[in-house]
Write a protein that holds these residues in place. Structure first.
Motif, PDB file in Angstrom:
ATOM      1  N   UNK A  12       8.768 -43.265 -28.186  1.00  0.00           N
ATOM      2  CA  UNK A  12       7.398 -43.271 -28.678  1.00  0.00           C
ATOM      3  C   UNK A  12       6.812 -44.650 -28.412  1.00  0.00           C
ATOM      4  N   UNK A  13       5.854 -44.713 -27.512  1.00  0.00           N
ATOM      5  CA  UNK A  13       5.236 -45.963 -27.082  1.00  0.00           C
ATOM      6  C   UNK A  13       4.024 -46.258 -27.967  1.00  0.00           C
ATOM      7  N   UNK A  14       4.150 -47.302 -28.790  1.00  0.00           N
ATOM      8  CA  UNK A  14       3.095 -47.642 -29.737  1.00  0.00           C
ATOM      9  C   UNK A  14       2.096 -48.615 -29.105  1.00  0.00           C
ATOM     10  N   UNK A  15       1.257 -48.095 -28.216  1.00  0.00           N
ATOM     11  CA  UNK A  15       0.182 -48.884 -27.638  1.00  0.00           C
ATOM     12  C   UNK A  15       0.633 -50.130 -26.901  1.00  0.00           C
ATOM     13  N   UNK A  16       1.773 -50.065 -26.240  1.00  0.00           N
ATOM     14  CA  UNK A  16       2.301 -51.238 -25.537  1.00  0.00           C
ATOM     15  C   UNK A  16       1.359 -51.692 -24.429  1.00  0.00           C
ATOM     16  N   UNK A  20       6.237 -40.182 -25.332  1.00  0.00           N
ATOM     17  CA  UNK A  20       4.920 -39.924 -25.873  1.00  0.00           C
ATOM     18  C   UNK A  20       4.373 -41.268 -26.320  1.00  0.00           C
ATOM     19  N   UNK A  21       3.130 -41.301 -26.708  1.00  0.00           N
ATOM     20  CA  UNK A  21       2.575 -42.610 -27.032  1.00  0.00           C
ATOM     21  C   UNK A  21       1.483 -42.509 -28.088  1.00  0.00           C
ATOM     22  N   UNK A  22       1.260 -43.634 -28.743  1.00  0.00           N
ATOM     23  CA  UNK A  22       0.162 -43.782 -29.684  1.00  0.00           C
ATOM     24  C   UNK A  22      -0.864 -44.684 -29.010  1.00  0.00           C
ATOM     25  N   UNK A  23      -2.046 -44.204 -28.738  1.00  0.00           N
ATOM     26  CA  UNK A  23      -3.037 -45.051 -28.074  1.00  0.00           C
ATOM     27  C   UNK A  23      -3.381 -46.267 -28.915  1.00  0.00           C
ATOM     28  N   UNK A  24      -3.731 -47.327 -28.252  1.00  0.00           N
ATOM     29  CA  UNK A  24      -4.003 -48.582 -28.938  1.00  0.00           C
ATOM     30  C   UNK A  24      -5.162 -48.454 -29.917  1.00  0.00           C
ATOM     31  N   UNK A  25      -6.086 -47.534 -29.646  1.00  0.00           N
ATOM     32  CA  UNK A  25      -7.256 -47.398 -30.517  1.00  0.00           C
ATOM     33  C   UNK A  25      -7.008 -46.487 -31.717  1.00  0.00           C
ATOM     34  N   UNK A  77      -6.186 -45.160 -35.252  1.00  0.00           N
ATOM     35  CA  UNK A  77      -6.367 -45.819 -36.541  1.00  0.00           C
ATOM     36  C   UNK A  77      -5.305 -45.346 -37.523  1.00  0.00           C
ATOM     37  N   UNK A  78      -4.519 -46.284 -38.019  1.00  0.00           N
ATOM     38  CA  UNK A  78      -3.507 -45.985 -39.024  1.00  0.00           C
ATOM     39  C   UNK A  78      -3.057 -47.296 -39.644  1.00  0.00           C
ATOM     40  N   UNK A  79      -2.939 -47.301 -40.963  1.00  0.00           N
ATOM     41  CA  UNK A  79      -2.491 -48.522 -41.626  1.00  0.00           C
ATOM     42  C   UNK A  79      -1.082 -48.874 -41.186  1.00  0.00           C
ATOM     43  N   UNK A  80      -0.240 -47.855 -41.024  1.00  0.00           N
ATOM     44  CA  UNK A  80       1.115 -48.078 -40.545  1.00  0.00           C
ATOM     45  C   UNK A  80       1.285 -47.343 -39.226  1.00  0.00           C
ATOM     46  N   UNK A  81       1.126 -48.063 -38.140  1.00  0.00           N
ATOM     47  CA  UNK A  81       1.237 -47.446 -36.817  1.00  0.00           C
ATOM     48  C   UNK A  81       2.656 -46.954 -36.555  1.00  0.00           C
ATOM     49  N   UNK A  82       3.647 -47.644 -37.107  1.00  0.00           N
ATOM     50  CA  UNK A  82       5.016 -47.196 -36.869  1.00  0.00           C
ATOM     51  C   UNK A  82       5.263 -45.844 -37.522  1.00  0.00           C
ATOM     52  N   UNK A  83       4.747 -45.639 -38.735  1.00  0.00           N
ATOM     53  CA  UNK A  83       4.898 -44.331 -39.373  1.00  0.00           C
ATOM     54  C   UNK A  83       4.214 -43.247 -38.553  1.00  0.00           C
ATOM     55  N   UNK A  84       3.029 -43.560 -38.035  1.00  0.00           N
ATOM     56  CA  UNK A  84       2.328 -42.603 -37.183  1.00  0.00           C
ATOM     57  C   UNK A  84       3.139 -42.305 -35.930  1.00  0.00           C
ATOM     58  N   UNK A  85       3.701 -43.355 -35.317  1.00  0.00           N
ATOM     59  CA  UNK A  85       4.496 -43.178 -34.105  1.00  0.00           C
ATOM     60  C   UNK A  85       5.730 -42.318 -34.364  1.00  0.00           C
ATOM     61  N   UNK A  86       6.431 -42.593 -35.445  1.00  0.00           N
ATOM     62  CA  UNK A  86       7.627 -41.813 -35.760  1.00  0.00           C
ATOM     63  C   UNK A  86       7.279 -40.371 -36.075  1.00  0.00           C
ATOM     64  N   UNK A  87       6.168 -40.158 -36.753  1.00  0.00           N
ATOM     65  CA  UNK A  87       5.732 -38.787 -37.053  1.00  0.00           C
ATOM     66  C   UNK A  87       5.455 -38.019 -35.767  1.00  0.00           C
ATOM     67  N   UNK A  88       4.790 -38.662 -34.821  1.00  0.00           N
ATOM     68  CA  UNK A  88       4.532 -38.031 -33.521  1.00  0.00           C
ATOM     69  C   UNK A  88       5.849 -37.706 -32.817  1.00  0.00           C
ATOM     70  N   UNK A  89       6.799 -38.647 -32.868  1.00  0.00           N
ATOM     71  CA  UNK A  89       8.098 -38.419 -32.236  1.00  0.00           C
ATOM     72  C   UNK A  89       8.866 -37.285 -32.886  1.00  0.00           C
ATOM     73  N   UNK A  90       8.836 -37.221 -34.206  1.00  0.00           N
ATOM     74  CA  UNK A  90       9.559 -36.162 -34.925  1.00  0.00           C
ATOM     75  C   UNK A  90       8.929 -34.800 -34.641  1.00  0.00           C
ATOM     76  N   UNK A  91       7.613 -34.747 -34.565  1.00  0.00           N
ATOM     77  CA  UNK A  91       6.940 -33.484 -34.230  1.00  0.00           C
ATOM     78  C   UNK A  91       7.299 -33.026 -32.818  1.00  0.00           C
TER      79      UNK A  91
END
Length: 391
Positions: A90-94, A115-120, A122-136
């Motif tokens: 899970x690529x967190x906006x690298x 998969x990736x989380x775009x840099x734009x 919005x989430x207070x905890x981007x890592x939680x968002x990234x892990x949620x995307x990965x788990x899904x």
């Protein structure tokens, strides 16, 4: 100076107090800090039951500007000796070459996805968002979480972690340690990390799990979604591992895996800086943990200082009035030191940490002061809405 066996009432009371403090310290080392060693001994004797099944598992690797780490460490995950697993990065906006590295490796390994989380986003905890995307995105019922700067010690990492998913177990906490080179340079870092680890491992073994670390952590995907993922702590930057496990762990659904083959090695460019940020992070989330461990180990730290104070006072008193008191106080200190150094060094050896000897009492005394210092920094940081890098 003399030696006399004729004690007055105050001297007897003082002796009893010192003995009680000594006994408390011995109890903590024999009951709590020795527990991981006893578990390893039981495991080696074949007294710990495991499953022969090898369930499918999806490994979720969190990455943020980790191109160099992925280049070096990801192949060791992809080449695990395990029949059914896939790896999701899970690529967190690298902004570095993370995507290019993973894309190239995808052509070499058919079980690698990204998969990736775009840099734009919005989430207070981007890592939680990234892990949620990965788990899904995970196709298997068990997810194995780690970071891009981590590497398993061997090719059977998944085999040893997955053997713990016997009936009724939903969470398996693994052991991860910071690269040993940095530990030799920063001995206190090694000491503090090991004591921190022994505390939460002992509670897992006591069926009172209050946290685990996300560098080497597996759980059932169904457990994650039944508890609505990280939704209860979305207002916090951290807690994807400790707060989540604190919420979902029960007396019977969690196990620990400590075998050498199951361990993760964490690599940092600056181990001291990483340790400092980890302390700030865990101090930040500790206030939200539901556990009596804070009282239990806080009481231990208090009795450490009371024990040393009583030893010094009794020793000095004996120099002036009765050498027997000095001898007894030194004996108490020596016995505690022997128990302390024996358990610590054995644990350090078994858990790939830095073995200490004469520095151990010094670090023992310094730990509470240093912890208080970082708590103050953490409080000030919260008031300024300061955040630390995801680790």
């Amino acid at each position: 100076m003399q030696v006399s066996f004729d004690f007055n009432g105050i001297e007897i009371i003082f002796f009893i107090v010192m003995f009680i403090l000594f006994s408390i310290q011995i109890f903590y080392y024999l009951y709590f800090y020795r527990k991981p060693l006893k578990y390893l001994e039981s495991e080696e004797k074949g007294d710990v039951p495991y499953t022969d099944k090898q369930p499918g598992v999806s490994v979720i690797v969190y990455a943020k500007n980790d191109a160099e780490h992925l280049e070096v460490f990801l192949p060791s995950i992809l080449s695990q000796n395990y029949p059914d697993f896939d790896v999701i990065v899970v690529n967190d906006g690298s902004t570095d070459e993370t995507r290019d590295v993973v894309t190239r490796l995808e052509s070499e390994y058919d079980n690698l996805y990204q998969t990736y989380i775009p840099d734009e986003a919005r989430s207070l905890s981007r890592k939680k968002l990234a892990l949620t995307v990965g788990i899904k995105a995970a196709k298997h019922d068990i997810v194995m979480l780690t970071n891009a700067n981590c590497a398993p010690e061997g090719s059977d990492w998944l085999t040893y972690m997955m053997r713990n998913f016997v009936e009724g177990v939903d969470i398996v906490a693994g052991y991860a340690y910071i690269d040993g080179e940095g530990q030799r340079k920063r001995r206190y870092v090694a000491y503090d990390r090991l004591m921190f680890t022994l505390r939460y491992i002992s509670y897992i073994l006591l069926h009172k799990t209050y946290m685990a670390e996300g560098y080497n952590l597996a759980y059932r995907k169904d457990l994650f979604f039944r508890n609505k993922g990280f939704s209860k702590h979305l207002n916090l930057h951290y807690g994807d591992d400790d707060l989540f496990i604190n919420e979902v762990a029960t007396a019977d659904n969690t196990r620990i895996e400590l075998s050498p083959e199951s361990r993760m090695v964490i690599h940092y460019e600056n181990n001291f800086k990483a340790w400092r940020e980890l302390k700030l992070r865990y101090d930040f989330t500790a206030a939200y943990l539901k556990t009596d461990s804070k009282f239990v180990f806080g009481f231990e730290r208090m009795t450490v200082y009371l024990f040393y104070i009583s030893i010094v006072l009794f020793f000095v008193y004996g120099l002036y009035y009765n050498l027997l008191f000095s001898a007894v106080s030194f004996l108490f200190w020596l016995l505690r030191f022997i128990v302390q150094v024996t358990i610590y060094r054995k644990s350090a050896k078994r858990l790939s940490s830095n073995k200490l000897f004469f520095l151990l009492p010094v670090f023992d005394l310094l730990q509470s002061v240093i912890n208080l210092y970082y708590k103050i920094i953490g409080i000030c940081s919260k008031s300024k809405n300061f955040t630390w890098q995801n680790l």
